[in-house]
Design an enzyme around this catalytic site. Structure first.
Site, PDB file in Angstrom:
ATOM      1  N   HIS A 151       0.754  -1.109  -0.070  1.00  0.00           N
ATOM      2  CA  HIS A 151       0.095  -0.076  -0.027  1.00  0.00           C
ATOM      3  C   HIS A 151       0.918   1.411   0.197  1.00  0.00           C
ATOM      4  O   HIS A 151       2.111   1.240   0.410  1.00  0.00           O
ATOM      5  CB  HIS A 151      -0.749   0.035   1.114  1.00  0.00           C
ATOM      6  CG  HIS A 151      -1.932   0.939   1.281  1.00  0.00           C
ATOM      7  ND1 HIS A 151      -1.840   2.330   1.772  1.00  0.00           N
ATOM      8  CD2 HIS A 151      -3.217   1.083   1.191  1.00  0.00           C
ATOM      9  CE1 HIS A 151      -2.887   2.996   1.962  1.00  0.00           C
ATOM     10  NE2 HIS A 151      -3.810   2.149   1.551  1.00  0.00           N
ATOM     11  N   ASP A 194       3.425  -4.242   7.647  1.00  0.00           N
ATOM     12  CA  ASP A 194       1.992  -3.576   7.307  1.00  0.00           C
ATOM     13  C   ASP A 194       0.778  -4.690   7.862  1.00  0.00           C
ATOM     14  O   ASP A 194       0.676  -5.841   6.902  1.00  0.00           O
ATOM     15  CB  ASP A 194       1.999  -3.119   6.024  1.00  0.00           C
ATOM     16  CG  ASP A 194       0.627  -2.269   6.075  1.00  0.00           C
ATOM     17  OD1 ASP A 194      -0.188  -2.582   6.688  1.00  0.00           O
ATOM     18  OD2 ASP A 194       0.760  -1.760   4.702  1.00  0.00           O
ATOM     19  N   GLN A 219      -3.964  -5.467   6.785  1.00  0.00           N
ATOM     20  CA  GLN A 219      -5.083  -6.374   6.276  1.00  0.00           C
ATOM     21  C   GLN A 219      -4.819  -7.912   6.958  1.00  0.00           C
ATOM     22  O   GLN A 219      -5.508  -8.693   6.228  1.00  0.00           O
ATOM     23  CB  GLN A 219      -4.866  -6.531   4.791  1.00  0.00           C
ATOM     24  CG  GLN A 219      -5.146  -5.330   3.930  1.00  0.00           C
ATOM     25  CD  GLN A 219      -6.545  -4.945   3.846  1.00  0.00           C
ATOM     26  OE1 GLN A 219      -7.565  -5.584   4.108  1.00  0.00           O
ATOM     27  NE2 GLN A 219      -6.795  -3.503   3.162  1.00  0.00           N
ATOM     28  N   LYS A 250     -10.317  -1.086  10.135  1.00  0.00           N
ATOM     29  CA  LYS A 250     -10.748  -2.296   9.429  1.00  0.00           C
ATOM     30  C   LYS A 250     -10.963  -3.745  10.252  1.00  0.00           C
ATOM     31  O   LYS A 250     -10.898  -4.659   9.761  1.00  0.00           O
ATOM     32  CB  LYS A 250      -9.428  -2.580   8.682  1.00  0.00           C
ATOM     33  CG  LYS A 250      -9.086  -1.631   7.471  1.00  0.00           C
ATOM     34  CD  LYS A 250      -8.040  -1.993   6.720  1.00  0.00           C
ATOM     35  CE  LYS A 250      -7.296  -0.813   5.947  1.00  0.00           C
ATOM     36  NZ  LYS A 250      -7.978  -0.225   4.891  1.00  0.00           N
ATOM     37  N   CYS A 277      -4.880   2.690  -3.844  1.00  0.00           N
ATOM     38  CA  CYS A 277      -3.667   3.030  -3.121  1.00  0.00           C
ATOM     39  C   CYS A 277      -2.656   1.996  -3.123  1.00  0.00           C
ATOM     40  O   CYS A 277      -1.647   1.945  -2.170  1.00  0.00           O
ATOM     41  CB  CYS A 277      -3.858   3.733  -1.660  1.00  0.00           C
ATOM     42  SG  CYS A 277      -5.235   4.661  -1.427  1.00  0.00           S
TER      43      CYS A 277
HETATM   44  N1  7TS Z   1      -1.748  -0.870   4.560  1.00  0.00           N
HETATM   45  C1  7TS Z   1      -2.898  -1.755   3.961  1.00  0.00           C
HETATM   46  C2  7TS Z   1      -2.369  -3.025   3.466  1.00  0.00           C
HETATM   47  C3  7TS Z   1      -3.872  -1.320   3.758  1.00  0.00           C
HETATM   48  O1  7TS Z   1      -5.018  -1.770   3.015  1.00  0.00           O
HETATM   49  C4  7TS Z   1      -4.312   0.252   4.007  1.00  0.00           C
HETATM   50  C5  7TS Z   1      -5.792   0.835   3.783  1.00  0.00           C
HETATM   51  C6  7TS Z   1      -3.446   1.169   4.739  1.00  0.00           C
HETATM   52  C7  7TS Z   1      -2.182   0.296   4.960  1.00  0.00           C
HETATM   53  C8  7TS Z   1      -3.757   2.362   5.269  1.00  0.00           C
HETATM   54  O2  7TS Z   1      -4.606   2.228   6.284  1.00  0.00           O
HETATM   55  P1  7TS Z   1      -5.353   3.387   6.799  1.00  0.00           P
HETATM   56  O3  7TS Z   1      -6.401   2.933   7.700  1.00  0.00           O
HETATM   57  O4  7TS Z   1      -4.280   4.498   7.381  1.00  0.00           O
HETATM   58  O5  7TS Z   1      -6.152   4.219   5.552  1.00  0.00           O
HETATM   59  N2  7TS Z   1      -6.269   0.046   2.797  1.00  0.00           N
HETATM   60  C9  7TS Z   1      -7.532   0.364   2.110  1.00  0.00           C
HETATM   61  C10 7TS Z   1      -7.891  -0.164   0.859  1.00  0.00           C
HETATM   62  O6  7TS Z   1      -7.338  -1.309   0.476  1.00  0.00           O
HETATM   63  N3  7TS Z   1      -9.219   0.558   0.337  1.00  0.00           N
HETATM   64  O7  7TS Z   1      -9.263   1.454   1.225  1.00  0.00           O
HETATM   65  C11 7TS Z   1      -8.088   1.564   2.335  1.00  0.00           C
END
Ligand code: 7TS
Length: 401
Positions: free
Chosen positions: A117, A194, A197, A220, A357
């Protein structure tokens, strides 16, 4: 898993039984117990933590710090290894800004992957640019997976950091992370993982993995927005300087000097996201009560069912058939993913389309974007059927043109 009972726990699904919510990789829905925990804090306490010298504030502080303990246990960490942040992006940036800017030097190497990401890749691209370090990529295999063999090809004695995803948000692949961490440690590198997910969908044990840092978001994993976690090994957090100053992190402050609190508090400036932290702890308890192993198996079963049906439809490209989690990445041939998404919306099927992203892997796939369906604990076979029907209708609709 009692799916009826689980779906009843989620007001959004209870309110609209027609909805096929297949966008949990972007954000998970919230169960009643999380909403209640957040509301309870506002209704019964509603005051600040760590500073009030009155009963109400003590109670809020106790709840907020007890939440840190619950979250620590959820990933088998110690409580002082848990830093509250705004989300996974903030956690990943904290590691790069503090550890990267201070312990990575000219000529060093940082290893990452095209499956990251942007929030995992970009902070290290920035560190490497600023510090004149080299950013290297693990070559992906033909399925576009990260393999231990390919990791060995880029690992050297100059490697200082491995910034890597545990589960890809586009492909849903699980990285063989334990072996990678062991190899990274053998050359003295640290691993920032990271887990955005991974943590919501499978049992993650930081001690067993031996990762140095783990980042994830509350929203999430059925928790509120605005809260995330950075797990860091205590010895590393202790030697890292804060990247923000002010508020609660201060210890003694003079006109020309200052000291700050020990980790994790030195990384937590200002009034925190109290209600969200309390809600996140409740979400961890909720998922544990259902069972992370059961959730993972359920998502993967639904994903496999959907893939089996999609393969019967002509003109569909699936990019990650072998994925072991609950994510499908696909396209309807000749149709822009955003156009397809609008047809899905008419069917009340919520999916995401675009680069998610993660432009590096999208480019690697040779496409402008993908359609992503992502399953979670509350999804059913009925959702799979609705989804497959929507794909067929979208394909037929665009075939006319
Ligand atoms: N890392 C991964 C693997 C992610 O999927 C996401 C968000 C982030 C970091 C960032 O997370 P945040 O909570 O700081 O935004 N991914 C997604 C997605 O796949 N669709 O919307 C957000």
């Amino acid at each position: 898993m009692d799916l009826n009972k689980i779906r009843n726990d989620f007001p959004v699904l209870k309110n609209d039984n027609e909805l096929a919510y297949l966008d949990s990789a972007a954000m998970a829905l919230k169960p009643r117990c999380v909403i209640d925990a957040v509301n309870d804090y506002y209704e019964k306490l509603g005051c600040n933590v760590h500073r009030g010298v009155y009963q109400l504030s003590y109670e809020a502080t106790d709840l907020y710090e007890a939440a840190r303990e619950t979250i620590a246990k959820f990933i088998n960490a110690k409580v002082d290894e848990i830093v509250y942040t705004r989300g996974a992006s903030a956690s990943l940036n904290l590691v790069a800004q503090s550890y990267g800017m201070n312990f990575v030097n000219e000529g060093d190497e940082v290893i990452t992957t095209e499956l990251e990401h942007h929030s995992s890749h970009m902070p290290w691209l920035n560190v490497c640019n600023k510090k004149k370090a080299t950013l290297k990529f693990i070559p992906l295999d033909e399925d576009r997976r990260i393999t231990v063999e390919n990791f060995k090809k880029v690992l050297t004695n100059k490697t200082k950091v491995v910034a890597i995803t545990y589960v890809s948000n586009v492909m849903g692949y699980i990285t063989p992370i334990k072996e990678i961490i062991e190899l990274a440690h053998s050359v003295g590198a640290i691993v920032t993982l990271d887990g955005a997910q991974a943590v919501p969908h499978m049992k993650v044990d930081v001690k067993d993995l031996d990762c140095d840092f783990l980042s994830f978001s509350g929203h999430k994993l059925c928790g509120p927005t605005g809260v995330g976690i950075l797990y860091g090994k205590k010895a590393l957090l202790e030697k890292m300087p804060p990247i923000e100053f002010g508020g609660d992190m201060a210890d003694t402050v003079y006109m020309d000097s200052m000291t700050y609190k020990a980790a994790p508090f030195k990384f937590e400036t200002g009034t925190p996201m109290i209600a969200s932290a309390i809600g996140l702890a409740k979400a961890c308890e909720y998922l544990e009560s259902i069972g992370l192993d059961e959730i993972k198996a359920h998502e993967n079963r639904l994903k496999n069912l959907a893939v089996k049906e999609l393969k019967k439809i002509d003109g569909i490209t699936i990019y990650n058939e072998s994925c072991e989690t609950g994510i499908i990445a696909f396209n309807i041939d000749g149709v822009h993913p955003h156009d397809a998404a609008s047809v899905f919306d008419n069917q009340k099927v919520c999916i995401r389309a675009g680069h998610h992203c993660a432009q590096l892997i999208t480019r690697n796939l040779g496409t402008i974007g993908t359609i992503r369906a992502s399953f979670y604990l509350y999804n059913t076979e009925d959702d799979v059927n609705r989804f497959v029907k929507a794909v067929k209708e979208a394909r037929d609709f665009f075939l006319q043109f």
